[in-house]
Write a protein that holds these residues in place. Structure first.
Motif, PDB file in Angstrom:
ATOM      1  N   THR A 118      -1.765  -9.037  19.599  1.00  0.00           N
ATOM      2  CA  THR A 118      -2.677  -9.415  18.532  1.00  0.00           C
ATOM      3  C   THR A 118      -2.680  -8.357  17.446  1.00  0.00           C
ATOM      4  OG1 THR A 118      -4.980  -9.982  18.041  1.00  0.00           O
ATOM      5  CG2 THR A 118      -4.611  -8.323  19.723  1.00  0.00           C
ATOM      6  N   SER A 119      -3.383  -8.673  16.353  1.00  0.00           N
ATOM      7  CA  SER A 119      -3.508  -7.690  15.267  1.00  0.00           C
ATOM      8  C   SER A 119      -4.750  -7.937  14.427  1.00  0.00           C
ATOM      9  CB  SER A 119      -2.271  -7.730  14.354  1.00  0.00           C
ATOM     10  OG  SER A 119      -2.234  -8.942  13.634  1.00  0.00           O
ATOM     11  N   GLY A 120      -5.147  -9.174  14.267  1.00  0.00           N
ATOM     12  CA  GLY A 120      -6.241  -9.493  13.358  1.00  0.00           C
ATOM     13  C   GLY A 120      -5.726  -9.922  12.002  1.00  0.00           C
ATOM     14  N   LYS A 121      -4.869  -9.112  11.412  1.00  0.00           N
ATOM     15  CA  LYS A 121      -4.292  -9.421  10.107  1.00  0.00           C
ATOM     16  C   LYS A 121      -2.996 -10.197  10.294  1.00  0.00           C
ATOM     17  CE  LYS A 121      -3.021  -7.199   5.732  1.00  0.00           C
ATOM     18  NZ  LYS A 121      -1.722  -7.880   5.585  1.00  0.00           N
ATOM     19  N   GLY A 122      -2.745 -11.140   9.436  1.00  0.00           N
ATOM     20  CA  GLY A 122      -1.521 -11.921   9.516  1.00  0.00           C
ATOM     21  C   GLY A 122      -0.355 -11.231   8.832  1.00  0.00           C
ATOM     22  N   GLY A 123       0.844 -11.532   9.307  1.00  0.00           N
ATOM     23  CA  GLY A 123       2.056 -11.018   8.669  1.00  0.00           C
ATOM     24  C   GLY A 123       2.449  -9.618   9.049  1.00  0.00           C
ATOM     25  N   VAL A 124       1.899  -9.049  10.111  1.00  0.00           N
ATOM     26  CA  VAL A 124       2.241  -7.682  10.503  1.00  0.00           C
ATOM     27  C   VAL A 124       3.355  -7.639  11.542  1.00  0.00           C
ATOM     28  CG1 VAL A 124      -0.043  -6.800   9.955  1.00  0.00           C
ATOM     29  CG2 VAL A 124       0.445  -7.613  12.261  1.00  0.00           C
ATOM     30  N   GLY A 125       3.709  -8.804  12.139  1.00  0.00           N
ATOM     31  CA  GLY A 125       4.811  -8.836  13.084  1.00  0.00           C
ATOM     32  C   GLY A 125       4.435  -9.148  14.508  1.00  0.00           C
ATOM     33  N   LYS A 126       3.370  -9.920  14.725  1.00  0.00           N
ATOM     34  CA  LYS A 126       2.976 -10.265  16.101  1.00  0.00           C
ATOM     35  C   LYS A 126       4.025 -11.145  16.767  1.00  0.00           C
ATOM     36  CE  LYS A 126      -0.848 -12.175  14.874  1.00  0.00           C
ATOM     37  NZ  LYS A 126      -0.804 -11.858  13.422  1.00  0.00           N
ATOM     38  N   SER A 264      -4.417  -3.372   7.036  1.00  0.00           N
ATOM     39  CA  SER A 264      -4.072  -3.677   8.417  1.00  0.00           C
ATOM     40  C   SER A 264      -4.840  -2.796   9.391  1.00  0.00           C
ATOM     41  CB  SER A 264      -2.567  -3.513   8.628  1.00  0.00           C
ATOM     42  OG  SER A 264      -2.211  -3.785   9.959  1.00  0.00           O
ATOM     43  N   LEU A 265      -5.075  -1.540   9.023  1.00  0.00           N
ATOM     44  CA  LEU A 265      -5.784  -0.634   9.917  1.00  0.00           C
ATOM     45  C   LEU A 265      -7.251  -1.019  10.066  1.00  0.00           C
ATOM     46  CD1 LEU A 265      -4.279   2.827   8.895  1.00  0.00           C
ATOM     47  CD2 LEU A 265      -3.768   1.459  10.910  1.00  0.00           C
ATOM     48  N   ARG A 266      -7.864  -1.485   8.999  1.00  0.00           N
ATOM     49  CA  ARG A 266      -9.264  -1.896   9.112  1.00  0.00           C
ATOM     50  C   ARG A 266      -9.409  -3.121  10.012  1.00  0.00           C
ATOM     51  NH1 ARG A 266     -12.966  -3.283   3.921  1.00  0.00           N
ATOM     52  NH2 ARG A 266     -11.548  -5.058   3.762  1.00  0.00           N
ATOM     53  N   GLY A 273     -12.447  -3.290  18.697  1.00  0.00           N
ATOM     54  CA  GLY A 273     -13.816  -3.412  19.176  1.00  0.00           C
ATOM     55  C   GLY A 273     -14.081  -4.736  19.876  1.00  0.00           C
ATOM     56  N   LEU A 274     -13.500  -5.828  19.360  1.00  0.00           N
ATOM     57  CA  LEU A 274     -13.688  -7.126  19.993  1.00  0.00           C
ATOM     58  C   LEU A 274     -12.986  -7.190  21.344  1.00  0.00           C
ATOM     59  CD1 LEU A 274     -13.233  -9.482  16.903  1.00  0.00           C
ATOM     60  CD2 LEU A 274     -15.366  -8.812  18.012  1.00  0.00           C
ATOM     61  N   GLU A 308      -4.520   8.715  14.828  1.00  0.00           N
ATOM     62  CA  GLU A 308      -5.790   9.421  14.714  1.00  0.00           C
ATOM     63  C   GLU A 308      -6.901   8.502  14.234  1.00  0.00           C
ATOM     64  OE1 GLU A 308      -4.949  12.649  12.137  1.00  0.00           O
ATOM     65  OE2 GLU A 308      -3.998  13.887  13.676  1.00  0.00           O
ATOM     66  N   MET A 309      -6.561   7.522  13.386  1.00  0.00           N
ATOM     67  CA  MET A 309      -7.583   6.618  12.864  1.00  0.00           C
ATOM     68  C   MET A 309      -8.024   5.595  13.903  1.00  0.00           C
ATOM     69  SD  MET A 309      -6.256   5.922   8.972  1.00  0.00           S
ATOM     70  CE  MET A 309      -7.654   4.877   8.643  1.00  0.00           C
ATOM     71  N   LEU A 310      -7.082   5.063  14.680  1.00  0.00           N
ATOM     72  CA  LEU A 310      -7.417   4.018  15.643  1.00  0.00           C
ATOM     73  C   LEU A 310      -7.758   4.572  17.019  1.00  0.00           C
ATOM     74  CD1 LEU A 310      -4.766   1.284  14.744  1.00  0.00           C
ATOM     75  CD2 LEU A 310      -7.144   1.445  14.014  1.00  0.00           C
TER      76      LEU A 310
END
Length: 380
Positions: A118-126, A264-266, A273-274, A308-310
């Motif tokens: 998964t990713s949440g955002k579309g088009g990232v390569g799932k 994409s990171l947000r 979290g979900l 570091e962000m995630l």
């Protein structure tokens, strides 16, 4: 021949950060058991081909005083490869990436391992990640069932070249129109890889379809006559609506695909979290479409910044590759290309780590800035 696996340091390009000569590189966990089994001062055969190679990263003899983490990180690898000599002064440090051809990955955890991508955002390569990681697992000898959970917008069959072999879907299995084995589309190239689609293109799910129906499907795959598959990969749709909740319900592991950009990171942070609220604790991350030239010019965040962000374990780093578009249009995944591409090899390494429930680690490496001469003022 078994596929290679990095056991000490992943020989990728250095990622610059700042103007003071601070660089970053990616390393994998040190396989201490395998390295300690080697005889002292053992050597690896010289380079014979592109894949059977050793990549060396050299560091300066006089590092800056601020590189304490650099010393503490690299001393572990050097002490494992060669015992330190107290009477010998430290010289140029060399770290090598050892590719293992002497073993296959050992499957960790209970089967079947249900992994949602998964990713949440579309088009990232799932979908690209699902196709390439799934076929890599099949090439390693594991039985894999890939489930395209994107309702009405399925694309996994196109990337695998199986669009003409999908005759029935999960909806028809639930309605009693066909058996489960009839809905499974088997890949001719690797018979231990099968595809299962939720619905046909441009169709809608019945009102009663939800997470419980997908849980029933996973339970039915466990007790089928062929035997329980080793991996069930679920290609999750974009967004966090009902389709997302349905896809993550039967999963006990998650692979989060993201790209090094803020949008994409947000979304990835929200999806993390979900997933944790749903009880999925084993979450790993794949950073896709990484461009080292943009990272060097400080136009793109490095992989260490993303980690570091995630705050997630790093499963793999996929470089930007133009072969992705060609392989998508041909229905031929990257991992089957000959000669192999950089992105295809990165997907194979990610599949290797997924089998052993391993991960990569990112460290910061210091390098002395280049000395500027007199003629550098004039552009020399």
């Amino acid at each position: 021949m078994p596929y290679p696996s990095l056991s000490s340091v992943n020989g990728m390009k250095l990622f610059p950060r700042g103007s003071h000569g601070v660089f970053r590189c990616l390393v994998t966990k040190c396989n201490t058991e395998w390295l300690e089994a080697l005889p002292p001062h053992s050597t690896v055969p010289p380079r014979k081909s592109r894949t059977n190679s050793m990549i060396s990263v050299q560091f300066p003899t006089n590092p800056k005083p601020s590189s304490s983490m650099y010393y503490s990180t690299l001393t572990h690898f050097n002490s494992t490869l060669h015992p330190p000599d107290p009477h010998h002064s430290p010289k140029l440090t060399t770290i090598r990436s050892v590719l293992q051809y002497n073993r296959r990955p050992q499957l960790a955890g209970e089967t079947p391992r249900v992994v949602v991508i998964t990713s949440g955002k579309g088009g990232v390569g799932k979908t690209t990640t699902t196709a390439n990681v799934g076929l890599s697992l099949a090439r390693l000898g594991h039985s894999v069932v890939a489930v395209d959970a994107d309702v009405g917008l399925r694309n996994l069959d196109l990337l695998l070249g199986l669009e003409n072999r999908v005759n029935y879907t999960v909806v028809e299995v639930l309605n009693g129109d066909c058996r489960l084995d009839q809905a499974l589309a088997r890949d001719k190239r690797w018979p231990n890889f099968q595809l299962l689609c939720i619905s046909k293109p441009r169709s809608k799910l019945p009102i009663g379809f939800g997470g419980k129906a997908l849980v029933w499907l996973v339970d039915a795959l466990k007790v089928r006559e062929e035997g329980c598959p080793d991996f069930i990969l679920i290609d999750c749709p974009a967004g966090i609506d009902a389709g997302f909740i349905t896809a993550i319900t039967p999963a006990n592991e998650a692979v989060l695909v993201t790209t090094p950009d803020i949008t994409s990171l947000r979304d990835a942070d929200r999806v993390t979290g979900l997933l944790e609220c749903d009880g999925i604790r084993d979450i790993k991350m794949i950073v896709n479409r990484v461009r080292t030239d943009m990272i060097k010019g400080e136009d793109m965040m490095s992989v260490l910044d993303v980690q570091e962000m995630l705050g997630l374990a790093l499963l793999g780093v996929i470089p930007e590759d133009t072969e992705v578009i060609r392989s998508t249009n041909r229905g031929y995944p990257l991992v089957l290309n000959k000669p192999p591409t950089m992105a295809g090899m990165a997907f194979e390494q990610a599949a290797w780590r997924l089998v052993e429930q391993d991960s990569m680690e990112a460290v910061m490496v210091e390098e002395e800035p280049k000395k500027r001469g007199f003629f550098s003022f004039f552009g020399g």
